[in-house]
Design a protein around this motif. Structure first.
Motif, PDB file in Angstrom:
ATOM      1  N   GLN A  68       0.811  -1.216   0.000  1.00 53.76           N
ATOM      2  CA  GLN A  68       0.000   0.000   0.000  1.00 53.76           C
ATOM      3  C   GLN A  68       0.849   1.274   0.000  1.00 53.76           C
ATOM      4  N   PHE A  69       2.144   1.133  -0.203  1.00 49.87           N
ATOM      5  CA  PHE A  69       2.994   2.319  -0.304  1.00 49.87           C
ATOM      6  C   PHE A  69       4.117   2.044  -1.290  1.00 49.87           C
ATOM      7  N   GLU A  70       4.817   3.114  -1.653  1.00 53.31           N
ATOM      8  CA  GLU A  70       5.794   3.054  -2.731  1.00 53.31           C
ATOM      9  C   GLU A  70       7.225   3.049  -2.198  1.00 53.31           C
ATOM     10  N   ARG A  71       8.114   2.420  -2.949  1.00 54.26           N
ATOM     11  CA  ARG A  71       9.541   2.526  -2.671  1.00 54.26           C
ATOM     12  C   ARG A  71      10.227   3.198  -3.855  1.00 54.26           C
ATOM     13  N   MET A  72      11.270   3.959  -3.560  1.00 53.61           N
ATOM     14  CA  MET A  72      12.072   4.583  -4.608  1.00 53.61           C
ATOM     15  C   MET A  72      13.534   4.271  -4.331  1.00 53.61           C
ATOM     16  N   LEU A  73      14.243   3.792  -5.350  1.00 55.82           N
ATOM     17  CA  LEU A  73      15.668   3.529  -5.232  1.00 55.82           C
ATOM     18  C   LEU A  73      16.467   4.765  -5.622  1.00 55.82           C
ATOM     19  N   GLU A  74      17.691   4.832  -5.156  1.00 57.38           N
ATOM     20  CA  GLU A  74      18.595   5.875  -5.607  1.00 57.38           C
ATOM     21  C   GLU A  74      18.795   5.715  -7.109  1.00 57.38           C
ATOM     22  N   PRO A  75      18.463   6.745  -7.897  1.00 56.79           N
ATOM     23  CA  PRO A  75      18.451   6.585  -9.363  1.00 56.79           C
ATOM     24  C   PRO A  75      19.810   6.305  -9.977  1.00 56.79           C
ATOM     25  N   GLU A  76      20.885   6.754  -9.341  1.00 53.48           N
ATOM     26  CA  GLU A  76      22.220   6.588  -9.925  1.00 53.48           C
ATOM     27  C   GLU A  76      23.015   5.448  -9.299  1.00 53.48           C
ATOM     28  N   ALA A  77      22.397   4.698  -8.368  1.00 51.66           N
ATOM     29  CA  ALA A  77      23.147   3.704  -7.611  1.00 51.66           C
ATOM     30  C   ALA A  77      23.072   2.323  -8.243  1.00 51.66           C
ATOM     31  N   ASP A  78      24.149   1.574  -8.114  1.00 51.47           N
ATOM     32  CA  ASP A  78      24.192   0.174  -8.513  1.00 51.47           C
ATOM     33  C   ASP A  78      23.325  -0.614  -7.544  1.00 51.47           C
ATOM     34  N   THR A  79      22.334  -1.342  -8.050  1.00 55.81           N
ATOM     35  CA  THR A  79      21.422  -2.070  -7.173  1.00 55.81           C
ATOM     36  C   THR A  79      22.108  -3.204  -6.441  1.00 55.81           C
ATOM     37  N   ASP A  80      23.302  -3.576  -6.843  1.00 57.35           N
ATOM     38  CA  ASP A  80      24.047  -4.631  -6.155  1.00 57.35           C
ATOM     39  C   ASP A  80      25.080  -4.062  -5.183  1.00 57.35           C
ATOM     40  N   ALA A  81      25.082  -2.750  -5.035  1.00 56.66           N
ATOM     41  CA  ALA A  81      26.155  -2.108  -4.278  1.00 56.66           C
ATOM     42  C   ALA A  81      26.126  -2.442  -2.791  1.00 56.66           C
ATOM     43  N   LEU A  82      24.957  -2.765  -2.252  1.00 60.18           N
ATOM     44  CA  LEU A  82      24.820  -2.948  -0.811  1.00 60.18           C
ATOM     45  C   LEU A  82      24.553  -4.398  -0.416  1.00 60.18           C
ATOM     46  N   GLY A  83      24.900  -5.328  -1.263  1.00 58.81           N
ATOM     47  CA  GLY A  83      24.717  -6.734  -0.914  1.00 58.81           C
ATOM     48  C   GLY A  83      23.261  -7.131  -0.875  1.00 58.81           C
ATOM     49  N   ASP A  84      22.774  -7.552   0.316  1.00 54.41           N
ATOM     50  CA  ASP A  84      21.398  -8.042   0.421  1.00 54.41           C
ATOM     51  C   ASP A  84      20.385  -6.927   0.597  1.00 54.41           C
ATOM     52  N   ALA A  85      20.812  -5.663   0.542  1.00 54.84           N
ATOM     53  CA  ALA A  85      19.903  -4.527   0.726  1.00 54.84           C
ATOM     54  C   ALA A  85      19.896  -3.664  -0.530  1.00 54.84           C
ATOM     55  N   ASP A  86      18.705  -3.318  -0.990  1.00 57.31           N
ATOM     56  CA  ASP A  86      18.598  -2.408  -2.118  1.00 57.31           C
ATOM     57  C   ASP A  86      18.964  -0.986  -1.682  1.00 57.31           C
ATOM     58  N   PRO A  87      19.495  -0.174  -2.606  1.00 58.45           N
ATOM     59  CA  PRO A  87      19.805   1.229  -2.275  1.00 58.45           C
ATOM     60  C   PRO A  87      18.534   2.080  -2.263  1.00 58.45           C
ATOM     61  N   VAL A  88      17.700   1.874  -1.245  1.00 61.13           N
ATOM     62  CA  VAL A  88      16.398   2.541  -1.160  1.00 61.13           C
ATOM     63  C   VAL A  88      16.576   3.992  -0.742  1.00 61.13           C
ATOM     64  N   ARG A  89      15.997   4.877  -1.525  1.00 63.24           N
ATOM     65  CA  ARG A  89      16.030   6.310  -1.197  1.00 63.24           C
ATOM     66  C   ARG A  89      14.900   6.668  -0.239  1.00 63.24           C
ATOM     67  N   LYS A  90      13.711   6.082  -0.482  1.00 65.75           N
ATOM     68  CA  LYS A  90      12.596   6.351   0.424  1.00 65.75           C
ATOM     69  C   LYS A  90      11.477   5.344   0.236  1.00 65.75           C
ATOM     70  N   PHE A  91      10.687   5.186   1.289  1.00 67.91           N
ATOM     71  CA  PHE A  91       9.367   4.575   1.233  1.00 67.91           C
ATOM     72  C   PHE A  91       8.380   5.702   1.489  1.00 67.91           C
ATOM     73  N   GLU A  92       7.274   5.728   0.766  1.00 67.04           N
ATOM     74  CA  GLU A  92       6.377   6.885   0.838  1.00 67.04           C
ATOM     75  C   GLU A  92       4.933   6.447   0.722  1.00 67.04           C
ATOM     76  N   GLY A  93       4.058   7.085   1.522  1.00 66.11           N
ATOM     77  CA  GLY A  93       2.619   6.895   1.386  1.00 66.11           C
ATOM     78  C   GLY A  93       1.950   6.653   2.723  1.00 66.11           C
ATOM     79  N   LEU A  94       0.713   7.133   2.850  1.00 67.72           N
ATOM     80  CA  LEU A  94      -0.032   6.891   4.082  1.00 67.72           C
ATOM     81  C   LEU A  94      -0.353   5.419   4.254  1.00 67.72           C
ATOM     82  N   GLY A  95      -0.198   4.635   3.188  1.00 65.57           N
ATOM     83  CA  GLY A  95      -0.348   3.187   3.325  1.00 65.57           C
ATOM     84  C   GLY A  95       0.629   2.601   4.322  1.00 65.57           C
TER      85      GLY A  95
END
Length: 256
Positions: free
Chosen positions: A47-74
């Motif tokens: 019920q809410f959105e996630r946004m990744l860092e647009p310029e980051a390698d998605t494999d850069a942090l191992g088992d964690a995505d480079p999440v910039r934010k989670f957003e929404g009243l959900g």
């Protein structure tokens, strides 16, 4: 929890006040662990959105995505940990001192700066995102990690909330905007380093900025924005992210 007269005066004069140790350590730990479980994919948001860092390698942090934010009243509708946080007694006590006894939630977001890849957020006013009258809601920025100038602590322009809503322009997409009318620089801003559990209460018209995270550690924060229940949405067709969730007090016909 009560603001002192000096703290209340500072909010009116400068547009912000930091309340140290506002959140209990156990609350900070619980919220941080829950955010991490979404970052690592152990929980899936519906019920809410996630946004990744647009310029980051998605494999850069191992088992964690480079999440910039989670957003929404959900976030508060779907997860009891986030719901408990936005209803935290200390936070709501202070919000009602600034906004009165009748309040609703306008925004819920986890703002994350991943190690080394967390990007800057240029100067903006939170009010620019929301077609609301009166334009005086409170953004509550809750530090979950130590927040420093090196990892992207909040920086504000004291007193500039009195200048009203400034013109903004989109950088790359609708929810990535920056002030276009005025150029702010380091000489205008005050950096606000914070410890986990410290909470910043800031006026929605206060210009603010966060720098990139240049450290090897996460800089995590949670944002909850509160408005008066007598507020009105002024746009007949508001953006998709404009919503409300009752928090406390009375509601009023034709208002949020």
């Amino acid at each position: 929890m009560q603001l002192s007269d000096a703290q209340f005066e500072q909010y009116q004069r400068d547009g912000y006040v930091v309340v140290e140790d506002c959140l209990d350590g156990a609350v900070v730990e619980r919220v941080t662990e829950r955010i991490d479980s979404y970052v690592r994919g152990e929980r899936e948001e519906s019920q809410f959105e996630r946004m990744l860092e647009p310029e980051a390698d998605t494999d850069a942090l191992g088992d964690a995505d480079p999440v910039r934010k989670f957003e929404g009243l959900g976030m508060v509708r779907e997860d009891d940990v986030f719901a408990d946080l936005v209803h935290d007694e200390n936070v709501v006590d202070i919000v009602t001192q600034l906004q009165g006894p009748n309040c609703s939630l306008l925004r819920s977001a986890a703002m994350l700066k991943p190690p080394r890849v967390g990007s800057e957020k240029k100067y903006h006013q939170d009010a620019a995102y929301y077609p609301i009258h009166p334009m005086d809601h409170v953004t509550v920025w809750m530090a979950l990690d130590q927040s420093t100038t090196e990892n992207g602590c909040m920086q504000v322009v004291p007193g500039a909330h009195k200048d009203g809503l400034l013109g903004h322009e989109a950088i790359e997409y609708d929810t990535d905007i920056t002030i276009a009318e005025t150029d702010y620089g380091p000489e205008d801003a005050v950096a606000l380093p914070m410890e986990p559990g410290d909470v910043l209460f800031q006026h929605c018209l206060l210009p603010h900025y966060t720098a990139p995270n240049e450290t090897d550690d996460w800089r995590r924060a949670y944002i909850a924005s509160y408005m008066r229940n007598r507020s009105r949405f002024t746009d007949e067709d508001p953006p998709a992210w404009v919503d409300s969730e009752h928090v406390c007090g009375d509601t009023f016909p034709g208002c949020v």
